[in-house]
Design an enzyme around this catalytic site. Structure first.
Site, PDB file in Angstrom:
ATOM      1  N   ASP A 171      32.688  15.507  23.908  1.00 19.14           N
ATOM      2  CA  ASP A 171      32.405  16.099  22.608  1.00 19.14           C
ATOM      3  C   ASP A 171      31.954  15.027  21.605  1.00 19.14           C
ATOM      4  OD1 ASP A 171      32.273  18.257  20.861  1.00 19.14           O
ATOM      5  OD2 ASP A 171      34.248  19.010  21.422  1.00 19.14           O
ATOM      6  N   GLU A 206      27.196  17.649  22.044  1.00 16.50           N
ATOM      7  CA  GLU A 206      26.960  17.268  20.632  1.00 16.50           C
ATOM      8  C   GLU A 206      26.270  18.405  19.877  1.00 16.50           C
ATOM      9  OE1 GLU A 206      23.255  17.519  20.465  1.00 16.50           O
ATOM     10  OE2 GLU A 206      23.622  15.964  18.942  1.00 16.50           O
ATOM     11  N   TRP A 207      26.179  19.562  20.532  1.00 17.33           N
ATOM     12  CA  TRP A 207      25.789  20.848  19.938  1.00 17.33           C
ATOM     13  C   TRP A 207      24.299  21.004  19.615  1.00 17.33           C
ATOM     14  CZ3 TRP A 207      29.123  17.787  16.635  1.00 17.33           C
ATOM     15  CH2 TRP A 207      30.443  17.739  17.121  1.00 17.33           C
ATOM     16  N   GLY A 208      23.492  19.987  19.886  1.00 18.02           N
ATOM     17  CA  GLY A 208      22.046  20.172  19.722  1.00 18.02           C
ATOM     18  C   GLY A 208      21.354  19.452  18.581  1.00 18.02           C
ATOM     19  N   ASP A 229      29.092  26.228  18.767  1.00 20.73           N
ATOM     20  CA  ASP A 229      29.966  27.071  19.588  1.00 20.73           C
ATOM     21  C   ASP A 229      29.593  28.560  19.465  1.00 20.73           C
ATOM     22  OD1 ASP A 229      31.147  24.620  19.813  1.00 20.73           O
ATOM     23  OD2 ASP A 229      33.152  25.277  19.241  1.00 20.73           O
TER      24      ASP A 229
HETATM   25  C1  GLA Z   1      34.218  21.643  19.917  1.00 20.36           C
HETATM   26  C2  GLA Z   1      33.442  22.106  21.137  1.00 20.36           C
HETATM   27  C3  GLA Z   1      34.182  23.267  21.777  1.00 20.36           C
HETATM   28  C4  GLA Z   1      35.589  22.837  22.154  1.00 20.36           C
HETATM   29  C5  GLA Z   1      36.332  22.286  20.938  1.00 20.36           C
HETATM   30  C6  GLA Z   1      37.656  21.639  21.301  1.00 20.36           C
HETATM   31  O1  GLA Z   1      34.251  22.610  18.932  1.00 20.36           O
HETATM   32  O2  GLA Z   1      32.144  22.491  20.766  1.00 20.36           O
HETATM   33  O3  GLA Z   1      33.483  23.723  22.914  1.00 20.36           O
HETATM   34  O4  GLA Z   1      35.504  21.864  23.152  1.00 20.36           O
HETATM   35  O5  GLA Z   1      35.542  21.295  20.273  1.00 20.36           O
HETATM   36  O6  GLA Z   1      38.308  21.074  20.201  1.00 20.36           O
END
Ligand code: GLA
Length: 430
Positions: A171, A206-208, A229
């Site tokens: 993450d 890292e979500w993009g 998410d």
């Molecule tokens: C972030 C990630 C999630 C999850 C949480 C855990 O939000 O995007 O998928 O792993 O952390 O804290």
């Protein structure tokens, strides 16, 4: 622009902005530096994730309440429900398994939740023919405030390998926004995992915002998240900034198909199928049609299939959606081609995924709150207008017949029809 995880609302604009920065910032020397050494090292290790990884992740249902007992039960059910035989193989412990570090700085599991430690759990999971995944973070703390791996990459990678870990989700909370630093941190962990010589799938989370599809493979990863998410919700709510809807995650993957293929996958996040608003994540729940759309589109996109619901209590509809072998075969097709949108009209989409042996998968997606007639035109699918093609509905398991030039079907609100289209001379695999 703030990139901090909790504050960003995902938008196509911000992604384009980052793409431009990337392409304009002279990252080429960074990519080329050490490329020869890396290619040599890669040639020596077996290929990982030649098809999109499949499994289960603890986060969507359990969040912080994960423990060894639950994980063992999940492993049992993966086998007993036949999920393993369908290809679901990784059991990923997400955040909150951690228990700090010992005096020498080595990672520890939370002793209350995992009294026997992670190695014993890995042995149990391996004994069932499954694989173990684990979570850490490129900052000094995880998103949930547990200890992160920054500054301990080699040691943590060696610890994971020693425990028998097969997959690491990494993450990016509590880490700098700067994209070059993000690449450095992911490469550091990617190199450390490779140095263990254990085959460990590396998942960038890292979500993009820093376009990891451009550098993920080079950093040693086999998958990278393309959006924030995904909540248990159809469309992104205007007033909630900490999750996105299924539709937004799908749209974030449009035009990224060139970056996916065997050994490197765009990851639109875990499946919310079956959560029914009972999980740890926000949203409010989806309809059966919406969950089926998520499964259809994830398969069309050659996305990793990480189940997020409590598989110890699968209802009939959830089981039906997660265990359709014809649908899973679209995801796992060995060509490894990510689907792309070929037509969009108002609230309807037509998507195409090339499959092995010249077959194609076609998704008809209805975003509307009313039934819609959706037409797939042969010219949009790259077929000759006069071609007569056999069409099979992969959800109803029915051959629909032979069509020429186009095909029009009625699609229910928020539903997706997933089709396999082949030349009649080809046998449709059932
Ligand atoms: C972030 C990630 C999630 C999850 C949480 C855990 O939000 O995007 O998928 O792993 O952390 O804290």
């Amino acid at each position: 622009m703030i990139i901090s995880k909790r504050k960003v609302v995902f938008s196509g604009l911000s992604k384009r902005w980052f793409d431009q920065i990337f392409l304009g910032c002279g990252l080429l020397p960074f990519f080329l530096f050490g490329a020869a050494e890396k290619m040599a090292a890669q040639a020596a290790t077996p290929p990982l994730a030649t098809t999109p990884p499949m499994g289960w992740n603890s986060w969507n249902t359990f969040g912080p309440d994960i423990n060894a007992g639950v994980v063992r039960q999940v492993a049992d059910q993966m086998v007993d429900f036949g999920l393993k035989d369908l290809g679901y193989e990784y059991i990923v412990l997400d955040d909150h398994w951690e228990g700090g570090r010992d005096r020498q700085g080595h990672l520890l599991a939370n002793p209350q939740k995992f009294p026997e430690g992670i190695k014993a759990l890995a042995d149990y999971i391996h004994g069932k023919g499954l694989k173990l995944g684990i979570y850490s973070d490129a900052g000094d703390q995880t998103c949930g405030g547990e200890v992160g791996s920054f500054g301990h990459e080699e040691d943590d990678a060696a610890t994971f390998a020693g425990w028998g870990v097969d997959y690491v989700k990494y993450d990016y909370c509590n880490a700098p926004d700067d994209f070059k630093e993000a690449i450095r941190r992911y490469t550091k962990m990617g190199d450390a995992l490779k140095a263990t010589q254990r085959p460990i799938v590396f998942s960038i989370c890292e979500w993009g915002p820093r376009s990891p599809w451009l550098w993920g493979r080079q950093a040693g990863a086999q998958l990278w998240r393309t959006s924030f998410d995904v909540g248990d919700i159809w469309d992104t709510p205007g007033n909630v900034q900490s999750c996105i809807g299924i539709l937004t995650a799908i749209d974030a993957e449009a035009n990224l198909e060139g970056h996916a293929g065997p050994g490197g996958w765009n990851d639109p996040d875990m499946l919310v199928v079956g959560l029914g608003n009972k999980g740890n994540i926000k949203g409010g729940g989806c309809t059966v049609a919406e969950y089926q759309t998520q499964m259809s589109m994830w398969c069309l996109l050659a996305a990793p299939l990480m189940i997020g619901c409590d598989i110890r209590n699968l209802d009939a509809e959830t089981k039906r959606i997660l265990t359709n072998p014809e649908v899973i075969a679209v995801d796992q097709d060995i060509l490894g081609s990510q689907g792309h949108r070929v037509a969009r009209t108002g609230c309807t989409d037509v998507w195409l995924k090339p499959l092995v042996n010249g077959a194609i998968a076609v998704a008809l997606l209805n975003r509307d709150d009313h039934p819609e007639m959706i037409t797939a035109r042969w010219q949009d699918l790259g077929l000759k207008p006069e071609a007569a093609m056999s069409v099979r509905d992969l959800w109803s398991h029915k051959d629909l017949g032979t069509y020429t030039g186009k095909l029009t079907l009625t699609v229910q609100p928020h539903a997706t029809i997933l089709l396999k289209v082949v030349s009649p001379s080809e046998t449709i695999k059932k």
